[in-house]
Write a protein that holds these residues in place. Structure first.
Motif, short mmCIF file in Angstrom:
data_model
loop_
_atom_site.label_atom_id
_atom_site.label_comp_id
_atom_site.label_asym_id
_atom_site.label_seq_id
_atom_site.Cartn_x
_atom_site.Cartn_y
_atom_site.Cartn_z
N LEU A 100 0.86 -1.30 0.62
CA LEU A 100 -0.19 0.33 0.36
C LEU A 100 0.80 1.43 0.17
O LEU A 100 1.71 0.68 0.72
N PRO A 101 0.42 2.39 -0.46
CA PRO A 101 1.47 3.55 -0.69
C PRO A 101 1.77 3.51 1.10
O PRO A 101 1.81 5.14 0.84
N GLU A 102 0.03 4.29 1.46
CA GLU A 102 0.05 4.53 2.88
C GLU A 102 -0.55 3.67 3.58
O GLU A 102 -1.75 3.21 2.92
N PRO A 103 -1.37 3.81 4.86
CA PRO A 103 -2.40 2.94 5.55
C PRO A 103 -3.32 3.76 4.47
O PRO A 103 -3.72 4.81 4.84
N VAL A 104 -4.82 3.14 5.19
CA VAL A 104 -5.88 3.23 4.25
C VAL A 104 -7.36 2.52 4.91
O VAL A 104 -7.23 1.18 5.83
N PHE A 105 -8.11 3.46 5.77
CA PHE A 105 -8.92 2.41 6.53
C PHE A 105 -10.25 1.98 5.32
O PHE A 105 -9.88 2.76 4.02
N LEU A 106 -11.02 0.97 5.22
CA LEU A 106 -12.14 0.49 4.69
C LEU A 106 -12.70 1.31 4.56
O LEU A 106 -13.17 2.23 5.93
N SER A 107 -14.07 1.29 4.50
CA SER A 107 -15.29 1.73 3.59
C SER A 107 -16.50 1.39 4.59
O SER A 107 -16.88 0.21 4.31
N HIS A 108 -16.92 2.49 5.46
CA HIS A 108 -17.42 1.93 6.75
C HIS A 108 -19.10 2.62 6.65
O HIS A 108 -19.21 4.74 5.60
N PHE A 109 -20.53 2.71 6.52
CA PHE A 109 -21.51 3.17 6.71
C PHE A 109 -22.17 3.35 8.38
O PHE A 109 -22.64 2.34 8.51
N ILE A 110 -21.70 3.91 9.53
CA ILE A 110 -22.64 3.40 10.29
C ILE A 110 -23.63 5.20 11.07
O ILE A 110 -23.38 6.30 10.14
N ASP A 111 -24.73 4.76 11.04
CA ASP A 111 -25.68 5.57 11.74
C ASP A 111 -25.84 5.25 13.31
O ASP A 111 -26.89 3.88 13.09
#
Length: 302
Positions: free
Chosen positions: A29-40
């Motif tokens: 990875l070029p840099e750390p990455v967060f995954l995509s979240h859907f939180i409500d």
């Protein structure tokens, strides 16, 4: 002439080393990455949610996570799963008691980025998906139309919430914050039945960790629906990973973690309104192939 075999061995070793280095670099990875979240979720003391990210085994690591919109939140690092070239890490964001002083009339917090502090001393804002935290309106009447009975989820991305009604009421509709065109696609089902009718899958959840979705799809329910006091109301869901390559899902976003509430709106005969909340939880079971696709996508970004 005697040097030729040695040169050949050296060249083979060099080619092998270059090949391994190329494969290694291609999978970084070029840099750390967060995954995509859907939180409500409700904005209240004691609430918490998880954010997950990927980072390489070597190089930059996330050492701390800060959500600027939540200055009183505490952050705790949780489980770490190791893949061939990356670690999968989660952090728990917990809302402290001070958050209870938030004005219930305040607008919801919409959070799309978190600040990651890295092992080299630098920090940067990284995308996390969609997180919405909504201040809760207090029920001054100390009255509820529903009483929780049971609920559960399975490892097959299916779950349910079952309540009993405390008064005669009318179900007026269902509200879900989850986008209709996102992946995985969420299907909701609603059912109302008398106490004499056994909601059968409560026991099947305990044996084999399997939930069978019952009831009508929400889009087929003709609201309003009258329900007598002392009845069951059941909201169940199924998350279907349809993929994003089909024509209707080309623009959809793939959420790796989902956490939120779907609300069944209800009203008593005197006009008093209340919600039945069904909580949805989902986390992708990422394979080695999924990780490679995420890495490839990030490496192709400008």
């Amino acid at each position: 002439m005697k040097k030729s075999p040695l040169i050949a061995v050296f060249l083979l070793a060099l080619v092998s080393w270059i090949g391994n280095l190329w494969v290694y670099e291609k999978n970084q990875l070029p840099e750390p990455v967060f995954l995509s979240h859907f939180i409500d979720l409700p904005l209240e003391g004691g609430a918490s949610f998880k954010l997950s990210y990927l980072e390489n085994h070597r190089g930059l690591h996330i050492v701390y996570v800060e959500v600027p919109e939540l200055p009183y939140a505490s952050v705790n690092f949780l489980n770490k799963n190791r893949y061939a070239y990356q670690n999968y890490q989660s952090v728990l964001i917990s809302l402290e008691q001070q958050i209870q002083e938030t004005d219930p009339s305040a607008a919801p917090l919409h959070i799309k980025q978190a600040r990651a502090w890295l092992s080299d001393g630098s920090s940067r804002m990284l995308d996390i998906g969609d997180v919405t935290l909504t201040p809760q309106t207090k029920n001054t009447a100390d009255r509820s139309l529903f009483e929780f009975s049971s609920g559960g989820t399975s490892n097959q991305n299916v779950g349910y919430t079952l309540v009993t009604t405390k008064e005669d009421l009318i179900l007026t509709g269902v509200e879900s914050p989850y986008p209709d065109d996102s992946s995985p696609r969420m299907k909701l089902y609603l059912d109302a039945l008398s106490l004499e009718q056994e909601p059968g899958y409560r026991t099947s959840l305990q044996s084999g960790d399997r939930v069978e979705v019952e009831g009508l799809p929400v889009e087929e329910v003709s609201f309003p629906v009258a329900v007598k006091k002392g009845s069951y109301v059941r909201l169940s869901y199924r998350l279907e990973d349809t993929g994003t390559n089909t024509p209707e899902h080309k623009a959809a976003e793939k959420y790796n973690r989902i956490e939120g509430a779907v609300r069944v709106k209800a009203q008593a005969s005197d006009g008093f309104k209340d919600d039945m909340a069904g909580f949805i939880r989902y986390e992708s079971d990422l394979s080695a192939s999924d990780i490679r696709k995420i890495v490839q996508t990030r490496r192709e970004l400008p």
